[in-house]
Design a protein around this motif. Sequence first.
Motif, PDB file in Angstrom:
ATOM      1  N   GLN A 191       0.840  -1.192   0.000  1.00 31.48           N
ATOM      2  CA  GLN A 191       0.000   0.000   0.000  1.00 31.48           C
ATOM      3  C   GLN A 191       0.879   1.247   0.000  1.00 31.48           C
ATOM      4  OE1 GLN A 191      -3.442   0.176  -0.345  1.00 31.48           O
ATOM      5  NE2 GLN A 191      -2.873   2.324  -0.715  1.00 31.48           N
ATOM      6  N   PHE A 192       1.995   1.187   0.726  1.00 30.13           N
ATOM      7  CA  PHE A 192       2.921   2.314   0.716  1.00 30.13           C
ATOM      8  C   PHE A 192       3.451   2.538  -0.701  1.00 30.13           C
ATOM      9  CE2 PHE A 192       6.890   4.556   1.034  1.00 30.13           C
ATOM     10  CZ  PHE A 192       6.658   5.506   2.022  1.00 30.13           C
ATOM     11  N   ALA A 193       3.799   1.455  -1.381  1.00 34.66           N
ATOM     12  CA  ALA A 193       4.289   1.570  -2.755  1.00 34.66           C
ATOM     13  C   ALA A 193       3.219   2.178  -3.666  1.00 34.66           C
ATOM     14  CB  ALA A 193       4.722   0.206  -3.276  1.00 34.66           C
ATOM     15  N   THR A 194       1.965   1.781  -3.450  1.00 27.68           N
ATOM     16  CA  THR A 194       0.864   2.330  -4.244  1.00 27.68           C
ATOM     17  C   THR A 194       0.685   3.819  -3.986  1.00 27.68           C
ATOM     18  OG1 THR A 194      -0.281   0.188  -4.196  1.00 27.68           O
ATOM     19  CG2 THR A 194      -1.606   2.145  -4.720  1.00 27.68           C
ATOM     20  N   ASP A 195       0.688   4.211  -2.718  1.00 27.08           N
ATOM     21  CA  ASP A 195       0.539   5.628  -2.369  1.00 27.08           C
ATOM     22  C   ASP A 195       1.703   6.452  -2.918  1.00 27.08           C
ATOM     23  OD1 ASP A 195      -1.765   4.928  -1.036  1.00 27.08           O
ATOM     24  OD2 ASP A 195      -0.818   4.890   0.951  1.00 27.08           O
ATOM     25  N   PHE A 196       2.886   5.862  -2.884  1.00 27.12           N
ATOM     26  CA  PHE A 196       4.055   6.550  -3.434  1.00 27.12           C
ATOM     27  C   PHE A 196       3.881   6.768  -4.929  1.00 27.12           C
ATOM     28  CE2 PHE A 196       8.101   5.935  -5.729  1.00 27.12           C
ATOM     29  CZ  PHE A 196       8.698   7.149  -5.418  1.00 27.12           C
ATOM     30  N   TYR A 197       3.465   5.732  -5.659  1.00 28.86           N
ATOM     31  CA  TYR A 197       3.286   5.893  -7.102  1.00 28.86           C
ATOM     32  C   TYR A 197       2.259   6.973  -7.414  1.00 28.86           C
ATOM     33  CZ  TYR A 197       1.958   5.382 -11.878  1.00 28.86           C
ATOM     34  OH  TYR A 197       1.663   5.676 -13.183  1.00 28.86           O
ATOM     35  N   LYS A 198       1.187   6.993  -6.654  1.00 30.72           N
ATOM     36  CA  LYS A 198       0.159   8.016  -6.894  1.00 30.72           C
ATOM     37  C   LYS A 198       0.732   9.415  -6.741  1.00 30.72           C
ATOM     38  CE  LYS A 198      -3.855   5.210  -5.528  1.00 30.72           C
ATOM     39  NZ  LYS A 198      -4.946   5.031  -4.531  1.00 30.72           N
ATOM     40  N   ASN A 199       1.682   9.585  -5.820  1.00 27.59           N
ATOM     41  CA  ASN A 199       2.262  10.905  -5.622  1.00 27.59           C
ATOM     42  C   ASN A 199       3.268  11.274  -6.712  1.00 27.59           C
ATOM     43  OD1 ASN A 199       1.494  12.859  -3.736  1.00 27.59           O
ATOM     44  ND2 ASN A 199       3.488  12.824  -2.723  1.00 27.59           N
ATOM     45  N   LEU A 200       3.693  10.288  -7.488  1.00 30.71           N
ATOM     46  CA  LEU A 200       4.536  10.597  -8.649  1.00 30.71           C
ATOM     47  C   LEU A 200       3.718  11.275  -9.742  1.00 30.71           C
ATOM     48  CD1 LEU A 200       6.701   7.344  -9.099  1.00 30.71           C
ATOM     49  CD2 LEU A 200       7.393   9.515  -8.065  1.00 30.71           C
ATOM     50  N   ASP A 201       2.403  11.092  -9.668  1.00 33.75           N
ATOM     51  CA  ASP A 201       1.493  11.675 -10.661  1.00 33.75           C
ATOM     52  C   ASP A 201       1.829  11.201 -12.079  1.00 33.75           C
ATOM     53  OD1 ASP A 201      -0.751  13.199 -11.229  1.00 33.75           O
ATOM     54  OD2 ASP A 201       0.382  15.032 -11.598  1.00 33.75           O
ATOM     55  N   GLY A 202       2.193   9.924 -12.174  1.00 36.44           N
ATOM     56  CA  GLY A 202       2.444   9.329 -13.487  1.00 36.44           C
ATOM     57  C   GLY A 202       3.813   9.609 -14.076  1.00 36.44           C
ATOM     58  N   LYS A 203       4.679  10.322 -13.346  1.00 33.85           N
ATOM     59  CA  LYS A 203       5.991  10.696 -13.876  1.00 33.85           C
ATOM     60  C   LYS A 203       7.058   9.722 -13.388  1.00 33.85           C
ATOM     61  CE  LYS A 203       4.723  15.601 -13.840  1.00 33.85           C
ATOM     62  NZ  LYS A 203       5.042  16.945 -13.277  1.00 33.85           N
ATOM     63  N   ILE A 204       7.567   8.911 -14.302  1.00 38.95           N
ATOM     64  CA  ILE A 204       8.642   7.977 -13.998  1.00 38.95           C
ATOM     65  C   ILE A 204       9.779   8.234 -14.977  1.00 38.95           C
ATOM     66  CG2 ILE A 204       9.336   5.556 -13.886  1.00 38.95           C
ATOM     67  CD1 ILE A 204       6.524   4.817 -13.144  1.00 38.95           C
ATOM     68  N   GLN A 205      10.987   8.369 -14.445  1.00 40.58           N
ATOM     69  CA  GLN A 205      12.140   8.689 -15.283  1.00 40.58           C
ATOM     70  C   GLN A 205      12.638   7.447 -16.021  1.00 40.58           C
ATOM     71  OE1 GLN A 205      12.849  12.031 -15.424  1.00 40.58           O
ATOM     72  NE2 GLN A 205      11.052  12.003 -14.071  1.00 40.58           N
ATOM     73  N   SER A 206      13.141   7.656 -17.225  1.00 40.94           N
ATOM     74  CA  SER A 206      13.622   6.537 -18.030  1.00 40.94           C
ATOM     75  C   SER A 206      14.974   6.009 -17.560  1.00 40.94           C
ATOM     76  CB  SER A 206      13.729   6.956 -19.504  1.00 40.94           C
ATOM     77  OG  SER A 206      14.616   8.062 -19.648  1.00 40.94           O
TER      78      SER A 206
END
Length: 337
Positions: A191-206
């Motif tokens: 759940q922590f990993a999920t909440d963290f991803y949501k706070n990235l707002d879809g931005k993941i670096q290549s």
Amino acid sequence: MKKLIRITLMSLIIVALAACSTDSKGDDDSDVVVVYTPHPSETVNLLVEEFQSTTGITAQIVAAGTGELLNRIAAESENPLADVMWGGGAESLASFNDYFQAYKPTGLDQVSSQFYDANNLWTGESPLPMVIMYNKNLVAEEDVPKSWADVLDPKFKGQIAMADPGSSGSAYTILVTMITAHGGDTDAGWQFATDFYKNLDGKIQSSSGNVYVGVADGEYAIGLTLEKEAIRYVQAGADVGIVYPEDGTSAVPDAVAIIKDAKNLTNAQKFVEFATSKATQELMVAELGRRPVRNDVEIDESLPPLESIKLVDYDFDWAANHKPEIVQRWQQIVIEN
């Protein structure tokens, strides 16, 4: 002064390489070694120059992300095109142990057992604490995150730089570290990993390189990255700071390994000897500010002792043996959110 230091270290490297065993099976007439590496250009340029000048062996470098290179090694296993995997988190390399062959470099008695494989399939280069890097122009002093948990604050939504754990070895280590700090392989941890991803707002670096560059350039307020990269910006006087999360970080080493059935085996062994030698470790400290993995080399005085940093109980075996499942679960989080 640095030039004098490098000349002295170079002479020590030559002595260390002379101790490398030459009774191995391989092409003893070869003057090349093919090296796959995710290391940044500063590290590659410095150390490859030293290796080539001290051995006369040409290092042919193929640079890419850890995940991409390991998958490439697996795909090429029937006809290996590379001799050495140089860099990448040790647990990422350990997840591909079947594609490496054992080699015990000299001086291993100066390395703590947690930093090399029990069967000598890989040897650590440098412990890598994971840190939170922040831009001082974008984050007020009172808002500086002190923990992984603070990164979930809504005020940082869309302002966090994080690489893809599926392709970046350091990002994978960070993901496992955060999960471990907040419940481990449980509903709470994921759940922590999920909440963290949501706070990235879809931005993941290549790539992991985009993380620290993005923070230093002011594109992102904070970034999750390796100490060894973030500290260079601090030492250079950039408007950035780093935080060792108070809920615990990890210090998994990056590693070097010889690829099974390497065509240039003797030269691959010489490269491992070079990378793990006392002289090269001292060079990395002096020129790159990296932590040494050897106990007979002192750390840079600007770094806190590893013992003073709060570390999680990092489950290396889980991270190494279940990497495909962990990455798949992360990717499912990305798809569903």
